[in-house]
Design a protein around this motif. Structure first.
Motif, PDB file in Angstrom:
ATOM      1  N   SER A   1     -25.132  21.829 -15.297  1.00  0.00           N
ATOM      2  CA  SER A   1     -25.965  22.639 -14.769  1.00  0.00           C
ATOM      3  C   SER A   1     -27.371  22.440 -14.576  1.00  0.00           C
ATOM      4  O   SER A   1     -27.996  21.875 -15.625  1.00  0.00           O
TER       5      SER A   1
ATOM      6  N   ASN B   1     -31.479  22.928 -12.343  1.00  0.00           N
ATOM      7  CA  ASN B   1     -32.201  24.148 -11.330  1.00  0.00           C
ATOM      8  C   ASN B   1     -31.944  23.720 -10.009  1.00  0.00           C
ATOM      9  O   ASN B   1     -31.610  22.464  -9.676  1.00  0.00           O
ATOM     10  N   TYR B   2     -31.911  24.729  -9.002  1.00  0.00           N
ATOM     11  CA  TYR B   2     -31.907  24.377  -7.373  1.00  0.00           C
ATOM     12  C   TYR B   2     -32.947  23.531  -6.960  1.00  0.00           C
ATOM     13  O   TYR B   2     -34.007  23.867  -7.301  1.00  0.00           O
TER      14      TYR B   2
ATOM     15  N   ARG C   1     -29.963  17.505  -5.595  1.00  0.00           N
ATOM     16  CA  ARG C   1     -28.763  17.491  -4.743  1.00  0.00           C
ATOM     17  C   ARG C   1     -28.647  16.231  -4.226  1.00  0.00           C
ATOM     18  O   ARG C   1     -27.507  15.810  -4.133  1.00  0.00           O
TER      19      ARG C   1
ATOM     20  N   THR D   1     -21.916  22.964  -6.608  1.00  0.00           N
ATOM     21  CA  THR D   1     -21.749  24.374  -6.096  1.00  0.00           C
ATOM     22  C   THR D   1     -23.136  25.220  -6.470  1.00  0.00           C
ATOM     23  O   THR D   1     -23.739  24.844  -7.423  1.00  0.00           O
ATOM     24  N   THR D   2     -23.653  25.781  -5.507  1.00  0.00           N
ATOM     25  CA  THR D   2     -24.962  26.823  -5.780  1.00  0.00           C
ATOM     26  C   THR D   2     -24.416  27.807  -6.193  1.00  0.00           C
ATOM     27  O   THR D   2     -23.516  28.717  -5.588  1.00  0.00           O
TER      28      THR D   2
ATOM     29  N   ASP E   1     -25.760  31.778  -8.034  1.00  0.00           N
ATOM     30  CA  ASP E   1     -26.791  32.737  -8.622  1.00  0.00           C
ATOM     31  C   ASP E   1     -26.837  32.846  -9.944  1.00  0.00           C
ATOM     32  O   ASP E   1     -26.004  32.906 -10.586  1.00  0.00           O
TER      33      ASP E   1
ATOM     34  N   LYS F   1     -31.562  30.383  -7.915  1.00  0.00           N
ATOM     35  CA  LYS F   1     -30.196  29.628  -7.675  1.00  0.00           C
ATOM     36  C   LYS F   1     -30.189  28.440  -8.500  1.00  0.00           C
ATOM     37  O   LYS F   1     -31.280  27.712  -9.056  1.00  0.00           O
ATOM     38  N   GLU F   2     -29.155  28.006  -9.202  1.00  0.00           N
ATOM     39  CA  GLU F   2     -28.712  27.090  -9.928  1.00  0.00           C
ATOM     40  C   GLU F   2     -27.758  26.184  -9.176  1.00  0.00           C
ATOM     41  O   GLU F   2     -26.942  26.470  -8.291  1.00  0.00           O
ATOM     42  N   LEU F   3     -27.581  24.687  -9.741  1.00  0.00           N
ATOM     43  CA  LEU F   3     -26.666  24.006  -9.383  1.00  0.00           C
ATOM     44  C   LEU F   3     -25.406  23.609 -10.353  1.00  0.00           C
ATOM     45  O   LEU F   3     -25.904  23.651 -11.537  1.00  0.00           O
TER      46      LEU F   3
END
Length: 132
Positions: free
Chosen positions: A85, A87-88, A93, A102-103, A105, A120-122
């Motif tokens: 995991s 942060n977006y 990316r 996968t993004t 919430d 948003k997290e990745l």
């Protein structure tokens, strides 16, 4: 006056339960690359939660921005599977584009639920052999 929630008379059963749960656990203090190489097997599942991009300074030099690319390189060779995991961020990316991303919430509640922050997290994943 009410005392604290800790009751010394009830600690023995908790210690026995803790001992049972941790009896097969090994605790390591290794660099992530060394840890992954040491424990990587086809049936291994790694959960990775590295410092988020932009917050590396809080880790006193133990994880730098260039470590994201090094981590991606190390993960590209794992025999097992991983879930990570982060942060977006478009930079992340791109760095981890070779993997499934996968993004999702997320809700940060460090300041309490009243001050919850939606972000948003990745979730980045990859897998070798299936883990049964």
């Amino acid at each position: 006056m009410r005392g604290g929630a800790f009751d010394i008379r009830r600690i023995a059963p908790h210690l026995e339960e803790l001992h049972a749960r941790l009896s097969g656990v090994t605790i390591e203090c290794l660099h992530y690359a060394d840890f992954i190489v040491r424990y990587d097997r086809p049936a291994t599942l790694f959960y990775l939660d590295p410092p988020y991009l932009g917050y590396e300074k809080e880790y006193e030099g133990s994880f730098k921005r260039e470590d994201f690319e090094r981590l991606a390189s190390v993960l590209s060779g794992v025999k097992g599977r991983f879930i990570m995991s982060l942060n977006y961020n478009p930079i992340l990316r791109k760095c981890f584009a070779a993997f499934s991303i996968t993004t999702v919430d997320a809700r940060y509640t460090a300041g309490g639920t009243k001050n919850a922050k939606l972000v948003k997290e990745l979730l980045i994943t990859a897998g070798g052999a299936a883990v049964n």
